[in-house]
Design an enzyme around this catalytic site. Structure first.
Site, PDB file in Angstrom:
ATOM      1  N   HIS A  89       1.292   5.128  -1.884  1.00 44.37           N
ATOM      2  CA  HIS A  89       1.251   5.963  -2.981  1.00 44.37           C
ATOM      3  C   HIS A  89       2.171   6.484  -3.678  1.00 44.37           C
ATOM      4  O   HIS A  89       2.930   7.677  -3.232  1.00 44.37           O
ATOM      5  CB  HIS A  89       0.539   7.322  -2.102  1.00 44.37           C
ATOM      6  CG  HIS A  89      -0.636   6.883  -1.621  1.00 44.37           C
ATOM      7  ND1 HIS A  89      -2.072   6.900  -2.433  1.00 44.37           N
ATOM      8  CD2 HIS A  89      -1.157   6.396  -0.355  1.00 44.37           C
ATOM      9  CE1 HIS A  89      -3.117   6.565  -1.430  1.00 44.37           C
ATOM     10  NE2 HIS A  89      -2.641   6.205  -0.372  1.00 44.37           N
TER      11      HIS A  89
ATOM     12  N   THR B  18      -7.514   9.458  -2.541  1.00 49.93           N
ATOM     13  CA  THR B  18      -8.867  10.461  -2.799  1.00 49.93           C
ATOM     14  C   THR B  18      -8.835  10.909  -4.143  1.00 49.93           C
ATOM     15  O   THR B  18      -9.672  11.253  -4.843  1.00 49.93           O
ATOM     16  CB  THR B  18      -8.576  11.578  -1.592  1.00 49.93           C
ATOM     17  OG1 THR B  18      -8.566  10.793  -0.209  1.00 49.93           O
ATOM     18  CG2 THR B  18      -9.878  12.223  -1.551  1.00 49.93           C
TER      19      THR B  18
ATOM     20  N   HIS C  84       0.716  -1.337   0.126  1.00 47.75           N
ATOM     21  CA  HIS C  84      -0.003   0.009   0.032  1.00 47.75           C
ATOM     22  C   HIS C  84       1.134   1.355  -0.091  1.00 47.75           C
ATOM     23  O   HIS C  84       0.988   1.724   0.921  1.00 47.75           O
ATOM     24  CB  HIS C  84      -0.924  -0.051   1.310  1.00 47.75           C
ATOM     25  CG  HIS C  84      -1.975   1.126   1.263  1.00 47.75           C
ATOM     26  ND1 HIS C  84      -3.505   0.881   1.205  1.00 47.75           N
ATOM     27  CD2 HIS C  84      -1.886   2.454   1.442  1.00 47.75           C
ATOM     28  CE1 HIS C  84      -4.096   1.706   1.173  1.00 47.75           C
ATOM     29  NE2 HIS C  84      -2.992   2.833   1.297  1.00 47.75           N
TER      30      HIS C  84
ATOM     31  N   SER D 250      -1.533  11.011   2.294  1.00 45.09           N
ATOM     32  CA  SER D 250      -1.914  11.971   3.237  1.00 45.09           C
ATOM     33  C   SER D 250      -2.445  11.498   4.482  1.00 45.09           C
ATOM     34  O   SER D 250      -3.082  10.518   4.700  1.00 45.09           O
ATOM     35  CB  SER D 250      -2.667  13.250   2.773  1.00 45.09           C
ATOM     36  OG  SER D 250      -4.040  12.474   2.581  1.00 45.09           O
TER      37      SER D 250
ATOM     38  N   HIS E  29     -10.065   0.453   1.437  1.00 47.81           N
ATOM     39  CA  HIS E  29      -9.763   1.487   2.541  1.00 47.81           C
ATOM     40  C   HIS E  29     -10.793   1.686   3.674  1.00 47.81           C
ATOM     41  O   HIS E  29     -12.087   1.864   3.064  1.00 47.81           O
ATOM     42  CB  HIS E  29      -9.730   2.890   1.676  1.00 47.81           C
ATOM     43  CG  HIS E  29      -9.548   3.950   2.784  1.00 47.81           C
ATOM     44  ND1 HIS E  29      -8.598   4.891   3.045  1.00 47.81           N
ATOM     45  CD2 HIS E  29     -10.748   4.602   3.094  1.00 47.81           C
ATOM     46  CE1 HIS E  29      -9.011   5.960   3.796  1.00 47.81           C
ATOM     47  NE2 HIS E  29     -10.265   5.788   3.905  1.00 47.81           N
TER      48      HIS E  29
ATOM     49  N   HIS F 240      -6.117  -0.400   6.768  1.00 54.28           N
ATOM     50  CA  HIS F 240      -6.292   0.958   8.069  1.00 54.28           C
ATOM     51  C   HIS F 240      -7.164   0.225   8.847  1.00 54.28           C
ATOM     52  O   HIS F 240      -8.085   1.029   9.575  1.00 54.28           O
ATOM     53  CB  HIS F 240      -6.912   2.067   7.266  1.00 54.28           C
ATOM     54  CG  HIS F 240      -6.355   2.729   6.151  1.00 54.28           C
ATOM     55  ND1 HIS F 240      -4.882   2.498   5.929  1.00 54.28           N
ATOM     56  CD2 HIS F 240      -6.715   3.085   5.065  1.00 54.28           C
ATOM     57  CE1 HIS F 240      -4.656   3.152   4.767  1.00 54.28           C
ATOM     58  NE2 HIS F 240      -5.603   3.564   4.033  1.00 54.28           N
TER      59      HIS F 240
ATOM     60  N   ASP G 237       1.241   2.732   3.893  1.00 51.99           N
ATOM     61  CA  ASP G 237       0.524   4.050   3.323  1.00 51.99           C
ATOM     62  C   ASP G 237       1.274   5.013   3.001  1.00 51.99           C
ATOM     63  O   ASP G 237       0.907   6.347   3.137  1.00 51.99           O
ATOM     64  CB  ASP G 237      -0.685   4.533   4.395  1.00 51.99           C
ATOM     65  CG  ASP G 237      -1.752   5.277   3.709  1.00 51.99           C
ATOM     66  OD1 ASP G 237      -1.826   5.147   2.687  1.00 51.99           O
ATOM     67  OD2 ASP G 237      -2.452   5.830   4.548  1.00 51.99           O
TER      68      ASP G 237
END
EC number: 3.4.19.-
Length: 388
Positions: free
Chosen positions: A72, A108, A70, A296, A204, A233, A292
Site C-alpha cells: 500500500h 478498502t 502487495h 491497515s 484479497h 492473505h 501488505d
C-alpha cells in the site's frame, strides 16, 4: 551552456563472497552497466581509466533483489474513519529490506485515495530508483480505474500490470457476483494480452466462510488459466490455509502468503504458513510471500464493528523469510523464489527480474550470514547501504 552528465559511475563491479542466482554460482563478480547485469565471472576487471565503482563485498552473499507484490504505497486503512488512514511508504523503507521492486495497491479506501494517486506515487518511487508497478482497481467491483476501463488501463499504461486487490469472502468487499468476477478477470486477461503483459487479478481473501470457493468456480467453469489469478492473505486462519493448499494442488495454482506484522489470534505468520503449505504438499514454486505493508490491520468484533487498527510494516516479510533459511526449512536457493523468482514469474516479469544473469535488471541484494540485507541495488543504483 552545454548540458553535462555525471559519468563517474557508469559501471559498477560487485565483488561478492558468494552469488546465488538463485542457484549457487561459481562466479563471484557482477559487472553492472546501464542498469543491467553485463557479466558475471571471477576476477572481472575493466580497463584503466573507465568510470567504474568497485564494491568490495567478499564477506557478503549476492542474491536477486526481493520483490514485494502487495504494498500500500499510498497508505491503506480508513476503516475506522479519516483518522485511521495509514501513511505512505518511502523508497528508503522499501530498499532497507533488500526490496528493489514493488507493486502498489489500493484496498478498502478508493474514495480518498484513487488510482491516479497510486500512479503518481509509483512514478515517484521510480524517480527514486525503486522499480514500481501498480494494480488498477481496489476492493470494490466494478473497480475504479484510470481511464474508465480495465482493458484500457492495462493496454496503455505501462506501470499497470494487473487488477487488484479485489476483495472476496470479506464483509468489506462489494460482495461481487460470480459473473462479475468472471467478467473482471476476462477483461484483465484481454487488456494484458494486447500489451504483452501477464495481467493477473490479485484477490484479497477475507475470513468469510466462502473462502476460495469463488475462485474455484472461476477456474472450474471458465477457460481462464490458473496463472491469471493470485489469491493473497491465504494465511488469515488455518481453515483458509488448508483451503489454499488444496486449491493450489487441485489447479496447479499459486497462492500468496502475507507476512503479517504482529499476527492476530487467528492469523498464521508467514513462516508458519509456508511451513504448513510445504507439509501439505504444495510445491515451493507455487508459493509467494508479500508484506501488505502500510496497509491497515483492523480488528472487528463478531458483528463486523471496528475495534482498532495497526499499521503493517515490511519488516515481518524479511524476518519470516530469514527464519525459513536459518532454521533450514528451505535452502537459500529455493527460499529465494518465495520473494524473488516465483514473484517475478507470477507478475510476468521473469524475463528481466528475479534472477542474476547477463541482460537482467541489475537488482542485487547483498546479505550477511544472518540473511540480513546490507546493500540493495535497483537498476544498478545503490538505493540502500547499511550503516552498521
Amino acid at each position: 551552456m552545454t548540458d553535462r552528465y555525471d559519468d563517474s559511475n557508469l559501471l559498477t563491479l560487485i565483488r561478492a563472497g558468494r552469488v546465488f542466482a538463485p542457484e549457487a554460482l561459481d562466479e563471484t563478480d557482477i559487472l553492472i552497466a546501464d542498469g543491467r547485469i553485463a557479466a558475471l565471472g571471477r576476477g572481472l576487471d575493466v580497463p584503466d581509466g573507465w568510470p567504474v565503482e568497485v564494491v568490495e563485498a567478499r564477506e557478503l552473499t549476492a542474491v536477486p533483489a526481493f520483490i514485494d507484490q502487495h504494498v500500500h504505497v499510498t497508505g491503506g486503512g480508513g476503516e475506522g474513519g479519516f483518522a485511521t488512514r495509514c501513511p505512505e511508504i518511502t523508497a528508503a523503507e522499501i530498499a532497507a529490506r533488500g526490496i528493489a521492486t514493488v507493486v502498489g495497491i489500493l484496498g478498502t479506501d478508493s474514495i480518498s485515495r484513487s488510482p491516479a494517486d497510486l500512479l503518481a506515487k509509483v512514478r515517484g518511487l521510480r524517480a527514486e530508483g525503486i522499480a514500481a508497478y501498480m494494480y488498477t482497481g481496489a476492493y470494490r467491483v466494478p473497480p475504479p480505474t484510470l481511464t474508465g476501463d480495465v482493458q484500457t488501463d492495462l493496454a496503455w499504461i505501462p506501470e499497470v500490470i494487473g487488477v487488484g486487490e479485489i476483495a472476496i469472502s470479506d464483509h468489506r468487499s462489494s460482495q461481487p457476483r460470480q459473473d462479475e468476477i468472471e467478467r473482471l478477470v476476462s477483461d484483465a486477461r484481454v487488456g494484458a494480452m494486447l500489451a504483452g503483459k501477464r495481467g493477473i487479478c490479485h484477490f484479497h481473501l477475507g475470513d468469510g466462510e466462502r473462502g476460495l470457493a469463488p475462485l474455484r468456480r472461476l477456474l472450474s467453469e471458465t477457460e481462464i488459466p490458473a496463472e491469471q489469478v493470485i489469491p493473497t492473505h491465504v494465511n488469515r486462519n488455518r481453515a483458509l490455509l488448508e483451503d489454499a493448499a488444496d486449491y493450489a494442488k487441485a489447479f496447479g495454482a499459486c497462492v500468496d502468503v502475507t507476512a503479517f506484522d504482529s499476527p492476530g489470534p487467528d492469523d498464521l505468520s508467514g513462516f508458519q504458513a509456508v511451513c504448513d503449505l510445504l507439509k501439505r504438499g504444495v510445491a515451493v514454486e507455487r508459493i509467494t510471500m508479500s508484506s501488505d505493508c502500510n496497509g491497515s490491520l483492523p480488528d472487528f468484533d463478531a458483528k463486523g464493528r471496528y475495534l482498532g487498527m495497526r499499521v503493517a510494516r515490511n519488516t515481518a516479510l524479511i524476518e519470516d523469510w530469514q527464519r525459513l533459511v536459518l532454521e533450514e526449512v528451505l535452502p537459500l536457493d529455493r527460499a529465494l523464489g518465495l520473494i524473488s523468482g516465483n514473484v517475478a514469474r507470477v507478475l510476468g516479469l521473469q524475463e528481466r527480474k528475479g534472477r542474476l544473469a547477463a541482460g537482467f535488471d541489475a537488482d542485487v541484494t547483498l546479505l550477511d550470514d544472518k540473511m540480513r540485507p546490507i546493500r540493495t541495488f535497483a537498476g544498478g543504483q545503490c538505493v540502500y547501504a547499511s550503516e552498521a
